[in-house]
Motif scaffolding. Structure first.
Motif, PDB file in Angstrom:
ATOM      1  N   CYS A  23     -14.789 -27.992  -6.853  1.00 41.07           N
ATOM      2  CA  CYS A  23     -15.293 -28.380  -8.177  1.00 41.07           C
ATOM      3  C   CYS A  23     -15.894 -27.154  -8.850  1.00 41.07           C
ATOM      4  O   CYS A  23     -16.467 -26.301  -8.180  1.00 41.07           O
ATOM      5  N   LEU A  28     -11.339 -29.303 -10.332  1.00 42.13           N
ATOM      6  CA  LEU A  28     -11.866 -30.649 -10.092  1.00 42.13           C
ATOM      7  C   LEU A  28     -10.739 -31.430  -9.407  1.00 42.13           C
ATOM      8  O   LEU A  28     -10.095 -32.300  -9.991  1.00 42.13           O
ATOM      9  N   GLY A 123     -10.516 -30.368 -14.490  1.00 35.77           N
ATOM     10  CA  GLY A 123     -11.606 -29.425 -14.238  1.00 35.77           C
ATOM     11  C   GLY A 123     -11.696 -28.351 -15.301  1.00 35.77           C
ATOM     12  O   GLY A 123     -12.604 -27.531 -15.282  1.00 35.77           O
ATOM     13  N   THR A 160     -11.521 -36.505  -6.231  1.00 34.61           N
ATOM     14  CA  THR A 160     -12.454 -35.623  -6.932  1.00 34.61           C
ATOM     15  C   THR A 160     -12.232 -35.633  -8.440  1.00 34.61           C
ATOM     16  O   THR A 160     -13.176 -35.693  -9.219  1.00 34.61           O
ATOM     17  N   GLY A 161     -10.982 -35.592  -8.847  1.00 36.77           N
ATOM     18  CA  GLY A 161     -10.677 -35.556 -10.281  1.00 36.77           C
ATOM     19  C   GLY A 161     -10.195 -36.891 -10.827  1.00 36.77           C
ATOM     20  O   GLY A 161      -9.659 -36.942 -11.934  1.00 36.77           O
ATOM     21  N   VAL A 320     -19.165 -37.363 -14.291  1.00 37.16           N
ATOM     22  CA  VAL A 320     -18.741 -35.970 -14.123  1.00 37.16           C
ATOM     23  C   VAL A 320     -18.425 -35.366 -15.490  1.00 37.16           C
ATOM     24  O   VAL A 320     -17.745 -35.994 -16.313  1.00 37.16           O
ATOM     25  N   THR A 322     -16.935 -31.756 -17.199  1.00 35.78           N
ATOM     26  CA  THR A 322     -16.301 -30.442 -17.035  1.00 35.78           C
ATOM     27  C   THR A 322     -15.947 -29.940 -18.433  1.00 35.78           C
ATOM     28  O   THR A 322     -16.095 -30.678 -19.418  1.00 35.78           O
TER      29      THR A 322
END
Lengths: 341, 341
Positions: A23, A28, A123, A160-161, A320, A322
């Motif tokens: 990350c 990401l 990300g 994660t993404g 989250v 980004t």
């Protein structure tokens, strides 16, 4: 009927799970490896999304020869992320795991089916995607002591993404211990064009399939989700259903298929042309094979574990941000849903 | 009805082919890349072998979204060789080819289905297998001037370590120009548990499907093949059928399926549980779409091109000896078959 000790995929004895993710600095994304016990587990797959990215799914056709799977790689990075499976194969091959194909016992071809989610650019940098090193690192995590413990959920590994219907998605898992002693569990990477929560009420579709006391959510009072039309243009939910029952390869294919019903109950719409929704199944064979009634119970439980795993993914998510955008977590958008917990 | 100018796959305008292989020092394997014109070609696949090793085949299901393929990777190295596709994806992605999935036109995911043959250990070292670098090198070869020329056949590319029924296998190709102006061509990597030549007479099964004057072989006088029971325990024939016709994705799937009939005529037994026989198809769309009669002719030609390509592979083979063994070429075992050529 109640959950296993951790209510995650590793409640199926011998199954290990490892995540690896990066990350920040444009990244990401990540990879999740589901590792089977030595000797593998009988495997199946069902691909129901219209835009799949997959590897080694043809061998899982029940008509075909190889029955046992060494590991399954769930990857971010769209089709680029299939490279992560190379790293898992390298690790397994070095350990002499897989189908023995040469004169020496260590001459093996590991069986590592894989599927990917679309998370490119989330990300901030389009070209930041998993490679073979991600697969190797996730494998190492699965082999660590923590790999046999409760599965970390949320924005980890391949989740994660992940984004689902404008909310932050991610990894979720759930398990159930059936009356006959068989354990069934699911791990999903929720990343969907569709929504996991009713956009009018905020209720998580899958929450109604929870075991007694599992979620304790109330109907949120925040009302319609602002900007609920901002679903990603490309997505994909992938996952693994595991059981310790003894199943044939054809029964494993059936488990994966019925697992998609659990996805249908928890994500709406689902299996779209912009999702590559794919579920794998694994049967370790530590418990006996089911009679027809027990298989019926197992299939029902498999679908429910998928639905419940979707809910856990949404509950584990954190907001989250980004350079590419902000994906709010369910618990930040609908805090009132947790009033009773 | 006659062959195209080179009687190989590149007779379909815009299709390029590149090989990369390493021989010696334990190596005997390689990768072949079939590259489509800019914008791709509509693709299909049919997996008929019982032990396939594949990648990105699910997206080729006609029900699914993506229609066009950027390249197909044919790889040695069994499932390990699927890594070669990573290198092809990297090259194509760097060139901005593939499905546009991001805000910028260069944000693409290249579509690179792949299949592998089993050739592990044939060079002497089990662990010598293609990686991403092989795919990139084969891609570079396809992009070179030679990539649009006659396809090199024999022990090249993915056919480097190929063996068929105790004889040396390899890459073969064939093409035909149909009466209506459509070109159909095939490229196969012949690596089969079964035999390509009648073990009693030495006649190549596929030779009877040659175009007038194509082979000129006579019935060999050497008699039964000594040691014809020494077929490999694991094998797999893979290939690509290409045409410049305009076909739907479903029609491409049909072409790949009927292509397997050509394989059945040229290899016996075929599609075994120890072969992962897989054929892809590509339609570039430079020529019009066929009416039902023209599609019938195209399908028939596709099967015949596969049979003929198998024969060309066997005729192009040379005897190969490595620390792992010797695989005699058809022309060395049956020199009398060439008496009339």
């Amino acid at each position: 009927m109640h959950t296993g000790p951790t209510n995650t995929l590793t409640d199926v004895r011998g199954i290990r799970v490892g995540h690896h993710q990066v990350c920040g600095d444009g990244w990401l994304t990540g990879t999740t490896v589901v590792l089977t016990p030595g000797g593998g587990a009988v495997g199946g797959v069902d691909v129901r999304g219209g835009g799949p990215g997959t590897r080694e799914t043809d061998l899982l056709d029940p008509r075909n020869h190889v029955e046992r799977v060494d590991a399954i790689a769930l990857c971010g990075g769209s089709a680029y992320g299939l490279a992560a499976a190379d790293g898992v194969m390298q690790r397994l091959g070095a350990a002499g795991r897989g189908v023995v194909v040469g004169p020496r016992s260590g001459d093996t071809v590991p069986i590592v089916p894989a599927a990917v989610i679309f998370d490119l650019g989330r990300g901030g940098e389009f070209t930041r995607r998993p490679d073979a090193g991600f697969g190797a690192a996730a494998f190492d995590a699965a082999m660590s002591e923590a790999g046999a413990g409760p599965v970390p959920q949320g924005a980890v590994g391949a989740g994660t993404g992940a984004v689902a219907g404008g909310l932050k998605g991610g990894v979720g898992s759930a398990s159930v211990l059936l009356s006959g002693g068989t354990t069934v569990a699911a791990l999903v990477v929720v990343n969907a064009v569709g929504a996991t929560a009713d956009p009018m009420t905020g209720e998580l579709y899958g929450a109604r399939f929870g075991l007694p006391g599992e979620f304790g959510l109330t109907v949120p009072s925040e009302g319609p989700l602002p900007g609920s039309g901002s679903a990603p243009a490309l997505a994909t939910t992938i996952g693994v259903i595991a059981t310790d029952a003894t199943l044939t390869k054809a029964q494993c294919a059936k488990v994966a298929g019925v697992g998609h019903d659990g996805l249908a109950r928890a994500v709406r719409p689902v299996h779209s042309m912009f999702d590559g929704d794919t579920l794998f199944s694994l049967a370790t064979g530590a418990e006996p094979g089911p009679d027809p009634a027990a298989l019926h119970e197992l299939l029902t439980a498999a679908a429910d574990c998928v639905s419940r795993a979707v809910v856990h993914a949404m509950l584990a998510a954190v907001t989250v941000t980004t350079p590419a955008g902000t994906w709010p977590a369910y618990r930040d958008v609908y805090p009132s849903a947790f009033a009773g917990t």
